[in-house]
Design a protein around this motif. Structure first.
Motif, short mmCIF file in Angstrom:
data_model
loop_
_atom_site.label_atom_id
_atom_site.label_comp_id
_atom_site.label_asym_id
_atom_site.label_seq_id
_atom_site.Cartn_x
_atom_site.Cartn_y
_atom_site.Cartn_z
N PHE A 43 0.53 -1.19 -0.16
CA PHE A 43 0.20 -0.12 -0.34
C PHE A 43 0.65 1.11 0.41
O PHE A 43 0.59 2.06 -0.31
N LEU A 44 2.07 1.37 0.48
CA LEU A 44 2.91 2.46 0.42
C LEU A 44 3.64 2.47 -0.30
O LEU A 44 4.34 3.71 -0.92
N LEU A 45 3.94 1.05 -1.46
CA LEU A 45 4.70 1.69 -2.07
C LEU A 45 3.76 2.16 -3.37
O LEU A 45 3.81 3.04 -4.17
N VAL A 46 2.47 1.83 -3.73
CA VAL A 46 1.12 2.74 -4.45
C VAL A 46 0.86 4.26 -3.94
O VAL A 46 1.05 4.92 -5.27
N ALA A 47 0.77 4.09 -2.60
CA ALA A 47 0.82 5.54 -2.45
C ALA A 47 1.98 6.29 -2.69
O ALA A 47 1.37 7.77 -3.49
N ALA A 48 3.56 5.71 -2.38
CA ALA A 48 4.06 6.71 -3.58
C ALA A 48 4.59 6.90 -4.20
O ALA A 48 4.81 7.89 -4.94
N THR A 50 1.88 6.87 -6.73
CA THR A 50 1.58 7.41 -7.27
C THR A 50 1.68 8.89 -6.98
O THR A 50 1.45 9.90 -7.82
N GLY A 51 1.79 9.52 -5.76
CA GLY A 51 2.38 10.44 -5.46
C GLY A 51 3.52 10.81 -5.66
O GLY A 51 3.60 12.09 -6.61
N LEU A 52 4.45 10.52 -6.61
CA LEU A 52 5.90 11.33 -7.24
C LEU A 52 5.04 11.15 -8.92
O LEU A 52 5.70 11.85 -9.02
N LEU A 53 4.08 10.39 -9.09
CA LEU A 53 3.39 10.73 -10.45
C LEU A 53 2.95 11.95 -10.07
O LEU A 53 2.69 12.70 -10.95
N TYR A 54 2.04 11.83 -9.08
CA TYR A 54 1.56 13.37 -8.98
C TYR A 54 1.92 14.97 -9.12
O TYR A 54 1.90 16.15 -9.26
N THR A 55 3.99 14.40 -8.31
CA THR A 55 4.74 16.04 -8.88
C THR A 55 5.45 15.76 -10.22
O THR A 55 5.48 17.43 -10.38
N LEU A 56 4.55 15.12 -10.65
CA LEU A 56 5.36 15.33 -12.56
C LEU A 56 4.09 16.17 -12.70
O LEU A 56 3.91 16.68 -14.29
N LEU A 377 8.56 16.95 -2.35
CA LEU A 377 7.71 16.00 -1.52
C LEU A 377 7.42 14.57 -2.94
O LEU A 377 7.95 13.30 -2.29
N ALA A 378 7.92 15.07 -4.08
CA ALA A 378 9.29 13.70 -4.96
C ALA A 378 9.92 12.78 -3.99
O ALA A 378 10.61 11.77 -3.99
N ALA A 379 11.53 13.86 -3.14
CA ALA A 379 12.14 13.69 -2.74
C ALA A 379 11.24 12.39 -2.01
O ALA A 379 11.68 11.07 -1.29
N LEU A 380 10.46 12.86 -0.94
CA LEU A 380 10.13 12.33 0.12
C LEU A 380 8.95 10.78 -0.48
O LEU A 380 9.44 9.53 -0.07
N ALA A 381 8.36 11.02 -1.37
CA ALA A 381 8.27 9.19 -2.29
C ALA A 381 9.11 8.75 -2.77
O ALA A 381 8.79 7.88 -2.09
N SER A 382 10.22 9.11 -3.11
CA SER A 382 11.55 8.08 -3.51
C SER A 382 12.18 7.14 -2.15
O SER A 382 12.37 6.62 -2.66
N ALA A 383 11.94 8.34 -1.19
CA ALA A 383 12.54 7.81 -0.26
C ALA A 383 11.47 6.64 0.39
O ALA A 383 12.01 5.69 1.35
N VAL A 384 10.15 6.89 0.46
CA VAL A 384 9.52 5.78 0.88
C VAL A 384 9.27 4.26 0.27
O VAL A 384 9.39 3.25 0.82
N VAL A 385 9.72 4.59 -1.80
CA VAL A 385 9.85 3.77 -2.77
C VAL A 385 11.46 2.40 -1.88
O VAL A 385 11.07 1.77 -1.71
N VAL A 386 12.28 3.40 -2.15
CA VAL A 386 13.43 2.85 -1.47
C VAL A 386 13.70 2.48 -0.31
O VAL A 386 14.04 1.10 0.48
N LEU A 387 13.08 2.72 1.01
CA LEU A 387 12.67 1.83 2.49
C LEU A 387 12.00 0.45 2.32
O LEU A 387 12.12 -0.36 3.21
N VAL A 388 10.73 0.88 1.68
CA VAL A 388 9.88 -0.39 1.38
C VAL A 388 10.96 -1.72 0.87
O VAL A 388 10.99 -2.79 1.14
N VAL A 389 11.43 -1.23 0.10
CA VAL A 389 12.11 -2.31 -1.67
C VAL A 389 13.63 -2.21 -1.18
O VAL A 389 13.92 -3.51 -0.25
N TRP A 390 14.09 -2.15 -0.15
CA TRP A 390 15.20 -2.33 0.92
C TRP A 390 14.79 -3.46 2.83
O TRP A 390 14.95 -4.36 2.77
N GLY A 391 13.53 -2.83 2.76
CA GLY A 391 12.90 -3.56 3.98
C GLY A 391 12.05 -5.27 3.42
O GLY A 391 12.51 -5.90 4.46
#
Length: 483
Positions: A43-48, A50-56, A377-391
């Motif tokens: 769920f966090l990946l989807v939110a991050a 789509t949020g990253l897409l929103y910044t574009l 916002l893009a940096a925070l969304a990217s941080a969520v993505v990498v943290l989930v992947v690392w987890g």
């Protein structure tokens, strides 16, 4: 024989050490962080993402709808009445719901209509302010054009409407829990040097480096994550309603000008009668819009504005629409028949809580600080993505069984430590308290505690170890010395 113990026959047996009241709380918090990351991660990946897409979406909007948004400057702008008249002619019989005059040279004027579309959607006509020619007609979502509306709904509800908003609440509320529990794990974990809690390690095993990077990035991004979670919950289905009710109870709601028209003689309490109660005829809307705009400009309302027609017997409202810093959100109410200002509200007079809510929402949407806001916002969304992947990568490296026959760790950090009843009660009370405002979080956290207790009881039956003897970081329990 244990060192320091008198084992002579008849020697007094010292009483057993009393375990700490909240024994196992750290392990319980660690397990919450571990398992929540596993199950809420998608769920966090989807939110991050789509949020990253929103910044574009702003540059996407400008590229896709350049013809609708812009017009070549070919002289002075025509009166607003001429522009609105051209838009009304293309939508006969539809009531006007909003008018946004050209924001700047080269920008078009927007006139929106109620076309019986889904909620928050309008039929919007884009008019060249220099020639009164219609440039485009689009079905817009609130103030956004179609592409950004789709991205916004994708991020908010996965395009599923109200049912999809449960995902928003789940992701936002558990983002806060993962952030806070991650801070606890990072602060309390054993490190050789304190700076390793803030800076990632460069040596060690692959898993230790991943854990170090995961923890350090999480600490640095924690404030931003908590901000996104808090502001994102305002759009959720259940928590959003509770937050709205709380704001209303505390008088933290966004104020607005009164649309009530005073009766003859200036008595606001007297009923309005006569022509003022009649709806504005469609053919009269252009002239009324010009009258209302002229009155607002004369009253000092500068910059980009939006005009909103009132119901029959009500004033029109004109509000500034600059939501960047510094915000310009002053508004006035104007009598449509006379152009008289009937009420004023300056943004400076808003309650502090309402201002903070406005700024928080605008920052979450990337509006408050322009491009800098979108980059953050893009940096925070990217941080969520990498943290989930690392987890997930760390979980994969510590999985119990591996293709080569070797065995990883038996469970998540703290899985061998049974929490005391007080520790479980403390987290349970926190879950109940959270559930009063954040129902999805409260229910899911209570379910986790129940499952955790069942898993611990099953493990105790399988191993035959009494509950509570195992210490974190140890593979086996250390038995107490007997007399």
């Amino acid at each position: 024989m244990s060192a320091g113990l008198d084992t002579r026959p008849g020697a007094p047996v010292p009483p057993p050490e009393r375990p700490p009241l909240f024994r196992g709380l750290q392990g319980l918090v660690t397990r919450i962080h571990f398992y929540a990351g596993l199950f809420v991660g998608p769920f966090l990946l989807v939110a991050a993402l789509t949020g990253l897409l929103y910044t574009l979406s702003p540059p996407i909007e400008r590229w896709m709808y350049a013809d609708a948004l812009t017009a070549p400057v070919s002289g002075p702008e025509l009166p607003l009445s001429r522009q609105v008249e051209a838009a009304v002619a293309t939508q006969p019989g539809l009531p006007v719901t909003e008018i946004r005059p050209s924001r700047e040279p080269g920008a078009t004027t927007r006139v929106s209509f109620d076309a019986d579309l889904p909620e928050s959607y309008s039929r919007t006509v884009f008019v060249d302010p220099y020639t009164a020619q219609v440039r485009a007609t689009l079905d817009t979502y609130a103030e956004w054009l179609p592409a950004r509306g789709v991205i916004d709904n994708l991020h908010r509800s996965l395009l599923l409407g109200a049912p999809g908003q449960v995902y928003t609440e789940l992701a936002a509320s558990w983002l806060a829990v993962l952030t806070l529990s991650g801070l606890v794990v990072q602060v309390t974990r054993r490190v050789r040097r304190r700076r390793e809690r803030l800076l990632p390690r460069t040596g060690g095993s692959s898993r230790s480096r991943l854990r170090s990077w995961h923890g350090a990035v999480g600490v640095w991004a924690s404030v931003g994550f908590l901000f996104l979670a808090a502001t994102g919950l305002t759009w959720s289905q259940f928590a959003g309603a509770n937050v709205g009710a709380l704001r209303t109870a505390l008088d933290w709601t966004t104020p607005s000008v009164s649309s009530t028209l005073p009766a003859a003689g200036g008595d606001a309490a007297a009923p309005v009668t006569g022509a003022a109660t009649a709806p504005v005829a469609p053919r009269a809307v252009p002239a009324v819009a010009q009258r209302v705009l002229d009155a607002a400009r004369a009253d000092g309302l500068s910059g980009p504005v939006e005009l909103t027609p009132g119901e029959p017997g009500e004033a029109w409202t004109v509000q500034q629409t600059v939501r960047s810093w510094p915000s310009q959100q002053d508004s006035v109410a104007v009598a449509p028949a006379t152009g008289t200002i009937t009420d004023r509200l300056a943004f400076a007079d808003w309650p502090v809580a309402a201002k903070l809510a406005r700024w928080g929402i605008d920052a979450h949407m990337g509006l408050l600080f322009g491009t800098v806001n979108l980059v953050a916002l893009a940096a925070l969304a990217s941080a969520v993505v990498v943290l989930v992947v690392w987890g997930y990568r760390m979980w994969w490296l510590r999985r119990p069984t591996r293709p080569d026959g070797s065995r990883g760790l038996a469970g998540p950090p703290g899985s061998r430590e049974r929490p005391s009843p007080a520790a479980v009660a403390l987290v349970g009370l926190a879950a109940v308290a959270a559930g009063l405002v954040l129902p999805v979080l409260g229910v899911s956290l209570i379910l986790f505690l129940l499952v955790d207790a069942l898993v611990a009881a099953r493990r105790d039956r399988q191993t035959g170890e009494p509950a509570g003897l195992t210490r974190p970081g140890r593979g086996r329990a250390r038995p107490r010395a007997s007399g």
